[in-house]
Write an enzyme that holds these catalytic residues in place. Structure first.
Site, mmCIF file in Angstrom:
data_model
loop_
_atom_site.group_PDB
_atom_site.id
_atom_site.type_symbol
_atom_site.label_atom_id
_atom_site.label_comp_id
_atom_site.label_asym_id
_atom_site.label_seq_id
_atom_site.Cartn_x
_atom_site.Cartn_y
_atom_site.Cartn_z
ATOM 1 N N TYR A 22 -25.242 -24.039 -29.690
ATOM 2 C CA TYR A 22 -26.025 -23.208 -30.596
ATOM 3 C C TYR A 22 -27.243 -22.628 -29.897
ATOM 4 C CZ TYR A 22 -22.763 -24.519 -34.050
ATOM 5 O OH TYR A 22 -21.586 -24.681 -34.715
ATOM 6 N N GLU A 54 -26.407 -27.646 -27.729
ATOM 7 C CA GLU A 54 -26.443 -26.732 -26.580
ATOM 8 C C GLU A 54 -25.683 -25.442 -26.860
ATOM 9 O OE1 GLU A 54 -27.833 -26.398 -23.726
ATOM 10 O OE2 GLU A 54 -26.519 -24.908 -22.783
ATOM 11 N N HIS A 98 -23.376 -30.297 -28.363
ATOM 12 C CA HIS A 98 -23.160 -29.407 -29.474
ATOM 13 C C HIS A 98 -24.379 -28.538 -29.771
ATOM 14 C CE1 HIS A 98 -20.729 -27.352 -32.121
ATOM 15 N NE2 HIS A 98 -21.840 -27.209 -32.811
ATOM 16 N N ASP A 115 -49.520 -11.925 -23.107
ATOM 17 C CA ASP A 115 -48.604 -12.641 -22.216
ATOM 18 C C ASP A 115 -48.170 -13.914 -22.924
ATOM 19 O OD1 ASP A 115 -47.344 -13.953 -19.822
ATOM 20 O OD2 ASP A 115 -48.378 -12.356 -18.747
ATOM 21 N N HIS A 161 -17.593 -23.110 -12.420
ATOM 22 C CA HIS A 161 -17.585 -21.914 -13.261
ATOM 23 C C HIS A 161 -18.275 -22.242 -14.575
ATOM 24 C CE1 HIS A 161 -16.102 -18.523 -15.646
ATOM 25 N NE2 HIS A 161 -15.567 -19.382 -16.489
ATOM 26 N N HIS A 168 -16.839 -33.645 -33.146
ATOM 27 C CA HIS A 168 -15.655 -32.806 -33.291
ATOM 28 C C HIS A 168 -15.110 -32.404 -31.920
ATOM 29 C CE1 HIS A 168 -18.547 -29.154 -33.575
ATOM 30 N NE2 HIS A 168 -17.982 -29.095 -32.392
ATOM 31 N N HIS A 169 -15.829 -32.759 -30.855
ATOM 32 C CA HIS A 169 -15.309 -32.550 -29.515
ATOM 33 C C HIS A 169 -14.483 -33.751 -29.075
ATOM 34 C CE1 HIS A 169 -18.052 -29.111 -28.796
ATOM 35 N NE2 HIS A 169 -18.874 -29.792 -29.558
ATOM 36 N N THR A 188 -23.246 -19.547 -40.931
ATOM 37 C CA THR A 188 -22.787 -18.551 -39.960
ATOM 38 C C THR A 188 -22.146 -17.376 -40.681
ATOM 39 O OG1 THR A 188 -22.270 -20.476 -38.612
ATOM 40 C CG2 THR A 188 -21.607 -18.344 -37.764
ATOM 41 N N TRP A 244 -16.961 -29.241 -16.503
ATOM 42 C CA TRP A 244 -18.396 -29.054 -16.778
ATOM 43 C C TRP A 244 -18.888 -30.116 -17.749
ATOM 44 C CZ3 TRP A 244 -21.891 -27.988 -20.731
ATOM 45 C CH2 TRP A 244 -21.336 -27.755 -22.001
ATOM 46 N N LYS A 295 -24.638 -15.062 -42.183
ATOM 47 C CA LYS A 295 -25.213 -14.096 -41.238
ATOM 48 C C LYS A 295 -24.293 -12.913 -41.024
ATOM 49 C CE LYS A 295 -27.987 -15.307 -37.912
ATOM 50 N NZ LYS A 295 -29.317 -15.156 -38.484
ATOM 51 N N SER A 353 -36.677 -27.310 -16.271
ATOM 52 C CA SER A 353 -36.968 -25.885 -16.434
ATOM 53 C C SER A 353 -36.868 -25.461 -17.891
ATOM 54 C CB SER A 353 -35.990 -25.074 -15.577
ATOM 55 O OG SER A 353 -35.965 -23.737 -15.973
ATOM 56 N N SER A 354 -35.781 -25.895 -18.574
ATOM 57 C CA SER A 354 -35.596 -25.506 -19.973
ATOM 58 C C SER A 354 -36.663 -26.093 -20.867
ATOM 59 C CB SER A 354 -34.242 -25.990 -20.478
ATOM 60 O OG SER A 354 -33.216 -25.288 -19.864
ATOM 61 N N SER A 392 -29.302 -8.719 -34.789
ATOM 62 C CA SER A 392 -29.980 -8.295 -36.023
ATOM 63 C C SER A 392 -30.871 -7.094 -35.745
ATOM 64 C CB SER A 392 -30.829 -9.436 -36.584
ATOM 65 O OG SER A 392 -30.011 -10.489 -37.025
ATOM 66 N N ARG A 432 -5.655 -27.480 -20.876
ATOM 67 C CA ARG A 432 -6.686 -26.843 -20.063
ATOM 68 C C ARG A 432 -6.893 -27.611 -18.773
ATOM 69 N NH1 ARG A 432 -12.355 -28.101 -23.190
ATOM 70 N NH2 ARG A 432 -13.224 -27.073 -21.352
#
Lengths: 166, 528, 382
Positions: free
Chosen positions: B258, B256, B254, B106, B77, B303-304, B329, B142, B332, B170-171, B269, B451
């Site tokens: 963002y 990732e 991390h 294009d 998931h 922080h993880h 943040t 994950w 914004k 790909s990315s 926006s 979790r």
């Protein structure tokens, strides 16, 4: 960036060695009581813990689980290894010092964790750890715990050992 | 001999017919459509796994699946939603919109664009097929920490690693395309500080992707080596360290997250500006804020890992740097509200999703700030409080951004207006079910439920039942969205080029017809 | 009218979300526990302070937003202004946000320093996370034991009603003395686990090959329940933590009893066991330590967990049977039980698995005694 990802491994090692983070202390210390110089000494408790990882069947224990020591002096602690199986095996002991920032003050001048240990079937040996606690150890650290985890690395170093594959 | 100069009127060129159109297209709109449909299908697959999770967690006890399978569900998931839904959807939106927003015909590298897309079905085909292999698919979360994902993993982990490598390629290829396009193909007069904010958000995101996807490739390769070639990167026995895995993974992980939210910032926006009929407040601050978030995202990863045994100085550093990210943040959020303030606001479906984004993403931001406080994190880490936080920033955050963009731009893509009543219904059902699902998770986590648990103690039962009901409602509601999208493609009121009132001044995409010509801008527009 | 309804509907839904936490302000089943130690109370207070700051900021920000959405509706004739910038406002709210964060960072740092204390512990306990149980060892007294989930499989499967402490109960809780600085040394045996007791606000990962430390000092007796908080495999949810804090005298008596039990085990090893005694002990050992993988009916979950019922080793090869129990099986999930369990336990479970199901009727009927295990440990030939 890929190179950076790969370089993280040796960089991490060097960084941990310099800072003593994560309780890693690598390599023998060339220190002696004389070279440290006797500045201010204090007493603290050093504890030893042994643990066998996963399927490691050897008997592995320290003769004494703790010692009261004085910084700057050299001490010796004896550990017993007994290969109770019917085949030759190779073990590697990985040390870990707690708290992590105390690691850089824990100088081991001799330790069985510097090398792998090969024990024949049924062999029993006693090995020492000789260490000096640096007098510069911060006073907030009241005790140091040295944990040893024994891993079975027979397969990793002797891949052709048939008896290793049960 | 006479030379005939043929002038090709590209306005009459159309796409190829049939399956080969989709397999071989180099057209940014077609590729955008492929990414978006791929992501939508993955949403239902990953969502189906979430339904299995919530069905099992509906009551204490093991009724529906065993822990072996449950762990595969939670793992896949997460992988599918992160790598197969959110990221491809934003790439699809980038493909559709970036050339039109900068006045280009294009993307810069159209064939590379095709490859970037088609790598994804291959990668996910491999990943999902592992669920049907005898040892089962990846079951280590994950975040796949070692040694659970190395020494103790099923042998299908090798397929997992290969699949991650392909997604990463790909990315990276897609990001190279995006940066090249943005730097080289803007219409004359469009300086960087005149670019639409969605374009800015993707420029920054593309750099983040190029910086960190190779780190992910590095960490899964190290895993591969540990599993198959006897190395000890993450194995203490050989002098390595399981915590090294966590450091390298989160150095990728991390930035990732963002990557997964910055494009949504750009989209929101645009939408708030359009439906407040007022230019976005503080354009340059918005750009600097996104750039600051991106740069800061590189120095917060641990922080993880606050319970991993880092020394005090390390923990404090990461606490401070993580708290710092709240500042750009917050800026914004203030700017979005300042755009609404003294505007002239209407509440079409894209606007509803965007308003909900601002409110609910902010709630996710608050729980993130709480998580940054290290001693408090000792009580939050690896509990449902974290699950609540990241679902708030990803579902009413990133996913609402994607859905809002779909409603906002569907009339442009298809030439048909979507059904506004159905859209609003979709919004309200989604908004309610999202909160019913994820808000109670804060409480259940604070009360002590960890979790990745397939079963739990009795005091968590009531909230879990409520959460599951909300989740089923949320899942079903997205079928309504599927219906709305298909209905819009096939029929609906004719959409003008401008689509939304006043949008003509807001972006070059609104100067094209709805739907736009096959090659978008065949004549370069001038930007004043 | 429709638009008023719209915006107010949003407010109606938003408000309970914003204000519901008020209902659960202090001690409540839906909030973090206050806990029983100084550190846990400091952490709870810090959590509430940060939470309320977030609520206040949220209320201010959302009020402005919802008010703007209501007041500046086009349907009520609002005409858009044309400002899109204000340098000093941007500076202002950036500085304000920074100040609020600095204000939060100060108490956070203080509580962190309080929790991270490295002083000497009066007693030291080595906690090892295994798949899927905890091992506790009192280092000063050199006595230790495993702590397994004691909730029955029938409760988990829903065949019988669930008890009050479903999934939060163990056979052997960790016992610690009150008013004593207890130092925990935490490591992992196989994969990463994590030891968490919410009432102490102690959570540290258990990492194989490394030792992490934590400490606590519990003022009053009580029973405290926690959990494993790092995904560690199939039974991640089934290895709870239970700590019993007792007065010092009771703790000393507990330790003395454990030391005596260990001595008794050593004596038990040399006594003569009957097959029935071995099987009874073996059956209970099997249900706690083996059934998770090999299943109560001995069928296992092949290919990962082999069946024992009808297995050639259990039927005909008692030496191999002993070897596997003592040393584990390389490259598989079968651990070496020899280093963790007594000769009596090993002999019992081997005897049990050789006799149970139809193995007793079909096999060679060999029973294994604790002396056989001692002999295996001492052999130097082979």
């Amino acid at each position: 960036m890929f190179a950076f990802g790969w370089l993280l491994v040796p960089m991490y090692d060097v960084f941990c060695e310099i800072t003593g983070l994560n309780g890693k202390v690598t390599g023998p210390s060339s220190l002696s009581e004389e070279s440290l110089g006797i500045t201010e000494q204090r007493e603290l408790l050093v504890q030893f813990m042994t643990h066998n990882n996963e399927s490691m069947p050897w008997f592995f224990d320290s003769e004494k689980s703790q010692m009261r020591v004085v910084t700057g002096n050299q001490y010796e602690a004896i550990f017993v290894f007994h290969n109770t199986t019917g085949r030759e095996m190779v073990g590697q002991v990985i040390p870990s010092v707690s708290p992590g920032r105390g690691a850089e003050y824990f100088h081991k001048t001799e330790c069985f964790c510097f090398e792998r240990q090969v024990l024949a079937a049924g062999e029993r040996i006693e090995l020492p750890v000789r260490f000096i606690i640096d007098p510069a150890l911060p006073k907030e650290i009241g005790s140091l715990s040295l944990g040893y985890t024994l891993f079975d690395i027979t397969d990793r170093v002797q891949p052709n050992n048939d008896l290793a594959n049960l | 001999m006479s030379t005939v100069v043929e002038s090709h009127d590209h306005g009459h060129h159309g796409p190829a017919k049939g399956l080969s159109r989709w397999l071989f297209t180099t057209n940014h709109k077609d590729i955008g459509t492929l990414y978006l449909w791929f992501s939508f299908i993955m949403l239902f697959i990953g969502g189906g796994m979430a339904m299995v999770i919530r069905a099992e967690l509906f009551q204490p006890g093991l009724q529906i699946v065993q822990p072996e399978f449950f762990n595969q569900m939670t793992t896949n998931h997460g992988l599918i939603m992160v790598f197969g839904v959110i990221m491809p959807a934003f790439v699809g939106l980038a493909n559709w919109m970036l050339p039109m927003q900068i006045g280009a015909p294009d993307m810069a590298l159209p064939r590379l664009n095709n490859l970037s897309f088609w790598l994804l079905p291959m990668a996910f085909g491999i990943l999902i097929s592992t669920l049907f292999m005898p040892e089962g698919g990846p079951n280590f979360g994950w975040t796949f920490y070692a040694p659970l994902s190395t020494t103790y993993a099923p042998s299908t982990v090798n397929f997992f690693i290969f699949s991650v490598h392909v997604m990463g390629v790909s990315s990276i290829l897609g990001s190279i395309n995006i940066i090249t396009t943005i730097f080289n193909m803007r219409a004359p007069g469009m300086t960087l500080m005149k670019m639409p904010l969605f374009v800015w958000s993707w420029l920054i995101t593309a750099y983040l992707l190029i910086a960190v996807m190779p780190v992910l490739a590095g960490v899964v390769t190290m895993m591969l080596m540990d599993i198959n070639f006897g190395t000890s990167f993450f194995n203490a026995a050989g002098g390595g360290d399981p915590v090294l895995f966590q450091h390298v993974f989160w150095f990728f992980g991390h930035p990732e997250v963002y990557i997964m939210i910055l494009p949504a910032f750009g989209i929101v926006s645009h939408i708030i500006e359009t439906f407040s009929r007022k230019p976005i407040f503080g354009y340059s601050s918005m750009v600097y804020a996104m750039a600051s978030i991106a740069i800061l995202s590189f120095v917060v990863w641990a922080h993880h890992m606050f319970t991993v045994g880092m020394p005090l100085a390390g923990e404090l550093f990461f606490m401070y740097s993580t708290m710092l990210i709240a500042i750009p943040t917050g800026v914004k959020v203030f700017n979005w509200i300042a755009t609404m303030f003294r505007g002239s606001i209407t509440f079409e479906t894209p606007m509803l999703f965007s308003i909900a984004f601002v409110a609910l993403f902010t709630i996710g931001g608050f729980s993130g700030l709480m998580l940054a406080i290290v001693p408090a994190d000792f009580q939050y880490h690896d509990t449902y409080f974290v699950v609540a936080h990241f679902h708030y920033v990803l579902v009413p955050g990133a996913l609402f951004g994607i859905i809002a963009a779909a409603y906002y731009w569907l009339p442009k893509w298809t030439g048909n207006m979507y059904d506004e009543t159905l859209g609003k219904l979709h919004f309200w059902l989604t908004f309610i079910s999202v909160n019913v699902t994820f808000f109670p998770m804060h409480f259940v986590g604070l009360a002590g439920m960890p979790r990745r648990y397939p079963d739990y103690a009795l005091q968590f039962a009531d909230f879990n039942a409520l959460i599951s009901v909300g989740a089923f409602m949320f899942g079903l509601t997205q079928l309504l969205f599927l219906f709305i999208v298909i209905k819009t493609i096939r029929s609906g009121k004719q959409a003008k080029p401008e689509v939304w009132e006043g949008a003509g001044d807001l972006g070059l995409e609104w100067t094209l017809s709805s739907p736009p010509p096959y090659h978008s801008f065949t004549v370069q527009p001038q930007v004043k | 009218m429709a638009y008023i309804k719209k915006v107010f509907a949003k407010l109606v839904f938003a408000t309970p979300i914003l204000f519901s936490p008020l209902a659960f302000a202090e001690k409540s089943d839906y909030n973090m526990p206050v806990g029983v130690t100084d550190v846990s109370e400091s952490i709870f207070e810090l959590h509430m302070v940060i939470f309320w700051i977030c609520v206040v900021i949220g209320v201010i920000v959302f009020s402005i937003m919802f008010w703007s959405l209501w007041k500046y509706r086009k349907s009520k004739g609002a005409v858009a202004a044309d400002f899109d910038d204000n340098f000093w406002l941007e500076i202002g709210w950036t500085v304000a946000a920074t100040l609020v964060l600095v204000w939060m960072a100060v108490p956070s740092t203080q509580v962190m320093v309080e929790a991270y204390d490295d002083a000497e512990g009066e007693i030291n306990i080595l906690i090892t996370g295994h798949q899927w149980k905890w091992h506790y060892e009192y280092l000063e007294d050199e006595v230790g034991f495993f702590s397994n989930l004691s909730t029955s499989q029938e409760q988990i499967d829903g065949d019988v009603p669930k008890g009050e402490f479903y999934l939060r109960e163990v056979d052997e809780p960790l016992v610690i003395p009150t008013n004593t600085r207890v130092r925990f040394l935490i490591t992992g045996n196989d994969v990463i686990h994590s030891w968490w007791v919410p009432d102490f606000a102690v959570k540290q990962d258990a990492i194989p090959g490394f030792i992490n430390t934590a400490w606590t000092n519990v003022p009053e007796p009580g029973i405290f329940r926690g959990a494993c908080t790092e995904l560690c495999g199939i039974k991640h949810a089934f290895m709870p933590v239970v700590v019993r804090a007792v007065e010092r005298e009771e703790f000393d008596a507990f330790i003395a009893e454990k030391v005596a039990l260990a001595e008794e085990e050593r004596l038990l090893t040399s006594k003569v066991w009957t097959k029935e005694e071995l099987m009874a002990r073996g059956e209970s050992f099997y249900s706690v330590n083996c059934a998770a993988c090999h299943q109560a009916n001995g069928q296992g979950i092949p290919p990962v967990f082999p069946a024992l019922a009808g297995s050639q080793i259990a039927l005909n090869d008692s030496s191999k049977h002993i070897e596997i129990l003592m040393e584990g099986v390389q490259g598989s999930a079968m651990a070496a039980f020899g280093d963790s369990y007594s000769e009596v336990d090993i002999a019992s479970v081997i005897t049990y698995t050789r006799q149970a199901w139809s193995n007793g009727a079909d096999g060679d009927g060999v029973i294994v005694t604790p002396q056989d295990i001692v002999a295996y440990k001492n052999r130097i030939d082979l």
